[in-house]
Design a protein around this motif. Structure first.
Motif, PDB file in Angstrom:
ATOM      1  N   ASP A  16      35.524  40.621  55.434  1.00  0.00           N
ATOM      2  CA  ASP A  16      36.950  40.292  55.433  1.00  0.00           C
ATOM      3  C   ASP A  16      37.277  39.793  54.031  1.00  0.00           C
ATOM      4  OD1 ASP A  16      37.104  40.897  58.078  1.00  0.00           O
ATOM      5  OD2 ASP A  16      37.425  38.849  58.786  1.00  0.00           O
ATOM      6  N   ILE A  17      38.258  40.404  53.393  1.00  0.00           N
ATOM      7  CA  ILE A  17      38.615  40.046  52.024  1.00  0.00           C
ATOM      8  C   ILE A  17      40.055  39.567  51.986  1.00  0.00           C
ATOM      9  CG2 ILE A  17      38.830  40.895  49.650  1.00  0.00           C
ATOM     10  CD1 ILE A  17      36.755  43.058  50.374  1.00  0.00           C
ATOM     11  N   ASP A  18      40.253  38.351  51.477  1.00  0.00           N
ATOM     12  CA  ASP A  18      41.595  37.786  51.331  1.00  0.00           C
ATOM     13  C   ASP A  18      41.980  37.805  49.856  1.00  0.00           C
ATOM     14  OD1 ASP A  18      41.828  37.196  54.039  1.00  0.00           O
ATOM     15  OD2 ASP A  18      40.844  35.263  53.810  1.00  0.00           O
ATOM     16  N   PRO A  19      42.656  38.859  49.403  1.00  0.00           N
ATOM     17  CA  PRO A  19      43.042  38.918  47.985  1.00  0.00           C
ATOM     18  C   PRO A  19      44.131  37.908  47.676  1.00  0.00           C
ATOM     19  CG  PRO A  19      44.005  40.755  49.185  1.00  0.00           C
ATOM     20  CD  PRO A  19      43.117  40.035  50.157  1.00  0.00           C
ATOM     21  N   PRO A  20      44.283  37.545  46.409  1.00  0.00           N
ATOM     22  CA  PRO A  20      45.339  36.595  46.038  1.00  0.00           C
ATOM     23  C   PRO A  20      46.727  37.182  46.282  1.00  0.00           C
ATOM     24  CG  PRO A  20      44.329  37.559  44.087  1.00  0.00           C
ATOM     25  CD  PRO A  20      43.493  38.002  45.254  1.00  0.00           C
ATOM     26  N   ASP A  21      47.717  36.313  46.417  1.00  0.00           N
ATOM     27  CA  ASP A  21      49.092  36.758  46.670  1.00  0.00           C
ATOM     28  C   ASP A  21      49.622  37.634  45.546  1.00  0.00           C
ATOM     29  OD1 ASP A  21      49.104  35.361  49.047  1.00  0.00           O
ATOM     30  OD2 ASP A  21      50.030  33.571  48.170  1.00  0.00           O
ATOM     31  N   THR A  22      49.066  37.468  44.347  1.00  0.00           N
ATOM     32  CA  THR A  22      49.548  38.235  43.188  1.00  0.00           C
ATOM     33  C   THR A  22      48.904  39.616  43.095  1.00  0.00           C
ATOM     34  OG1 THR A  22      47.823  37.184  41.838  1.00  0.00           O
ATOM     35  CG2 THR A  22      50.018  36.164  41.846  1.00  0.00           C
ATOM     36  N   ASP A 105      25.169  40.957  45.241  1.00  0.00           N
ATOM     37  CA  ASP A 105      25.879  41.334  44.019  1.00  0.00           C
ATOM     38  C   ASP A 105      27.319  41.767  44.316  1.00  0.00           C
ATOM     39  OD1 ASP A 105      23.565  40.793  42.645  1.00  0.00           O
ATOM     40  OD2 ASP A 105      22.938  42.899  42.477  1.00  0.00           O
ATOM     41  N   VAL A 106      27.490  42.559  45.373  1.00  0.00           N
ATOM     42  CA  VAL A 106      28.822  43.047  45.724  1.00  0.00           C
ATOM     43  C   VAL A 106      29.720  41.887  46.147  1.00  0.00           C
ATOM     44  CG1 VAL A 106      30.135  44.427  47.389  1.00  0.00           C
ATOM     45  CG2 VAL A 106      28.079  45.381  46.340  1.00  0.00           C
ATOM     46  N   VAL A 107      29.193  40.989  46.993  1.00  0.00           N
ATOM     47  CA  VAL A 107      29.998  39.848  47.458  1.00  0.00           C
ATOM     48  C   VAL A 107      30.382  38.955  46.292  1.00  0.00           C
ATOM     49  CG1 VAL A 107      29.952  37.741  48.847  1.00  0.00           C
ATOM     50  CG2 VAL A 107      29.104  39.895  49.814  1.00  0.00           C
ATOM     51  N   GLU A 108      29.441  38.686  45.391  1.00  0.00           N
ATOM     52  CA  GLU A 108      29.748  37.840  44.230  1.00  0.00           C
ATOM     53  C   GLU A 108      30.845  38.468  43.372  1.00  0.00           C
ATOM     54  OE1 GLU A 108      26.066  37.260  42.183  1.00  0.00           O
ATOM     55  OE2 GLU A 108      25.572  35.449  43.304  1.00  0.00           O
ATOM     56  N   ALA A 109      30.752  39.770  43.134  1.00  0.00           N
ATOM     57  CA  ALA A 109      31.749  40.452  42.305  1.00  0.00           C
ATOM     58  C   ALA A 109      33.120  40.434  42.976  1.00  0.00           C
ATOM     59  CB  ALA A 109      31.309  41.891  42.035  1.00  0.00           C
ATOM     60  N   LEU A 110      33.145  40.628  44.281  1.00  0.00           N
ATOM     61  CA  LEU A 110      34.416  40.596  45.004  1.00  0.00           C
ATOM     62  C   LEU A 110      35.026  39.201  44.970  1.00  0.00           C
ATOM     63  CD1 LEU A 110      33.463  42.792  48.086  1.00  0.00           C
ATOM     64  CD2 LEU A 110      35.160  43.371  46.337  1.00  0.00           C
ATOM     65  N   GLN A 111      34.177  38.182  45.106  1.00  0.00           N
ATOM     66  CA  GLN A 111      34.682  36.807  45.052  1.00  0.00           C
ATOM     67  C   GLN A 111      35.279  36.491  43.687  1.00  0.00           C
ATOM     68  OE1 GLN A 111      31.113  34.745  46.250  1.00  0.00           O
ATOM     69  NE2 GLN A 111      31.791  34.531  48.361  1.00  0.00           N
ATOM     70  N   GLU A 112      34.618  36.939  42.645  1.00  0.00           N
ATOM     71  CA  GLU A 112      35.110  36.682  41.293  1.00  0.00           C
ATOM     72  C   GLU A 112      36.428  37.407  41.026  1.00  0.00           C
ATOM     73  OE1 GLU A 112      32.102  37.776  38.537  1.00  0.00           O
ATOM     74  OE2 GLU A 112      30.666  36.271  39.222  1.00  0.00           O
ATOM     75  N   THR A 113      36.557  38.600  41.597  1.00  0.00           N
ATOM     76  CA  THR A 113      37.706  39.444  41.285  1.00  0.00           C
ATOM     77  C   THR A 113      38.876  39.264  42.250  1.00  0.00           C
ATOM     78  OG1 THR A 113      36.177  41.110  40.415  1.00  0.00           O
ATOM     79  CG2 THR A 113      38.433  41.822  40.818  1.00  0.00           C
ATOM     80  N   LEU A 114      38.567  39.172  43.544  1.00  0.00           N
ATOM     81  CA  LEU A 114      39.624  39.210  44.548  1.00  0.00           C
ATOM     82  C   LEU A 114      39.832  37.910  45.310  1.00  0.00           C
ATOM     83  CD1 LEU A 114      38.978  42.768  45.995  1.00  0.00           C
ATOM     84  CD2 LEU A 114      40.883  42.039  44.585  1.00  0.00           C
ATOM     85  N   GLY A 115      38.929  36.971  45.181  1.00  0.00           N
ATOM     86  CA  GLY A 115      39.122  35.706  45.884  1.00  0.00           C
ATOM     87  C   GLY A 115      38.171  35.530  47.048  1.00  0.00           C
ATOM     88  N   ARG A 116      38.694  35.097  48.188  1.00  0.00           N
ATOM     89  CA  ARG A 116      37.851  34.733  49.319  1.00  0.00           C
ATOM     90  C   ARG A 116      37.310  35.965  50.027  1.00  0.00           C
ATOM     91  NH1 ARG A 116      39.444  30.483  54.053  1.00  0.00           N
ATOM     92  NH2 ARG A 116      39.586  32.224  55.476  1.00  0.00           N
ATOM     93  N   VAL A 117      35.990  35.963  50.231  1.00  0.00           N
ATOM     94  CA  VAL A 117      35.312  37.063  50.907  1.00  0.00           C
ATOM     95  C   VAL A 117      34.428  36.471  51.995  1.00  0.00           C
ATOM     96  CG1 VAL A 117      33.698  38.995  50.656  1.00  0.00           C
ATOM     97  CG2 VAL A 117      35.300  38.463  48.804  1.00  0.00           C
ATOM     98  N   ARG A 118      34.548  36.994  53.219  1.00  0.00           N
ATOM     99  CA  ARG A 118      33.714  36.532  54.325  1.00  0.00           C
ATOM    100  C   ARG A 118      32.811  37.657  54.790  1.00  0.00           C
ATOM    101  NH1 ARG A 118      38.631  34.759  55.231  1.00  0.00           N
ATOM    102  NH2 ARG A 118      39.137  36.351  56.768  1.00  0.00           N
ATOM    103  N   LEU A 119      31.531  37.359  54.883  1.00  0.00           N
ATOM    104  CA  LEU A 119      30.562  38.302  55.415  1.00  0.00           C
ATOM    105  C   LEU A 119      30.632  38.209  56.929  1.00  0.00           C
ATOM    106  CD1 LEU A 119      28.288  40.247  54.502  1.00  0.00           C
ATOM    107  CD2 LEU A 119      26.741  38.294  54.579  1.00  0.00           C
ATOM    108  N   VAL A 120      31.141  39.248  57.576  1.00  0.00           N
ATOM    109  CA  VAL A 120      31.390  39.205  59.019  1.00  0.00           C
ATOM    110  C   VAL A 120      30.215  39.745  59.814  1.00  0.00           C
ATOM    111  CG1 VAL A 120      32.901  40.029  60.871  1.00  0.00           C
ATOM    112  CG2 VAL A 120      33.867  39.440  58.649  1.00  0.00           C
TER     113      VAL A 120
END
Length: 201
Positions: A16-22, A105-120
């Motif tokens: 589950d990826i919660d990207p920033p509002d922007t 690696d993928v989760v870390e990159a997504l967190q840095e780029t898109l914000g909150r990431v949950r491994l479901v």
């Protein structure tokens, strides 16, 4: 064909990826809820088809592939994002990777780029038909258990050549080693129990 071959064991990773509002992507700017999301990215342009759950039917929109684009981040690791849907701005994404290190690696990159990431969910798949062998449904864990387990997986704590200690993970969560150890043991026991319960059905 993947570098490891069609018969290699892989991991199915549900996020589950919660990207920033922007974040300016048609997947979240065109509708709040959607299913059956299709992305066609070529070069620095993309087209997105969304089946909106808001009564708008099929929506087609154009976007630009930038460094903070979902497709770009996954592409850096040779992974393909399968967007299963959008739920109130949260992206439900599945991808397949070769090993746990790549998950981190993928989760870390997504967190840095898109914000909150949950491994479901993590599932082991094997063979050309990608038959699921073992599935770990992390949604059954408490938020604290999942937080501890996600941190451990992302930082490679369970890898054979782990270079992170339990103390370092506990410090990051601002809890004691014994508290984190208990969370991880409880979470692992819950996941294993769920797996065997599912296998017996």
């Amino acid at each position: 064909m993947s570098p490891a071959g069609d018969d290699a064991r892989r991991l199915r990773v549900d996020l589950d990826i919660d990207p920033p509002d922007t974040w300016d992507c048609p997947m979240v700017t065109e509708t709040d809820r959607a299913t059956d999301v299709r992305i066609n990215a070529v070069g620095d342009e993309c087209t997105v088809d969304l089946h909106s759950d808001d009564g708008e039917g099929l929506i087609r929109a154009d976007g630009e592939v930038t460094e903070d684009c979902l497709c770009h981040v996954f592409g850096e690791f040779g992974c393909v994002p399968h967007v299963r849907g959008v739920d109130d701005g949260t992206l439900l994404v599945t991808t397949y990777v070769a090993d746990r290190e790549l998950v981190r690696d993928v989760v870390e990159a997504l967190q840095e780029t898109l914000g909150r990431v949950r491994l479901v969910r993590l599932a082991v798949v094997e063979g050309p038909d990608a038959t699921e062998q073992v599935t770990f449904d992390l949604s059954s864990l408490t938020p604290k258990q999942r937080e501890g387990l996600e941190l451990a997986v992302v930082n490679g704590y369970f890898d054979d050549d782990a270079d992170v200690s339990l103390g370092e993970l506990a410090d990051e969560l601002d809890i004691s080693k014994s508290a984190l150890s208990q969370r991880l043991r409880t979470a692992q026991a819950k996941l294993v129990t769920d797996v065997f319960d599912e296998a017996d059905r």
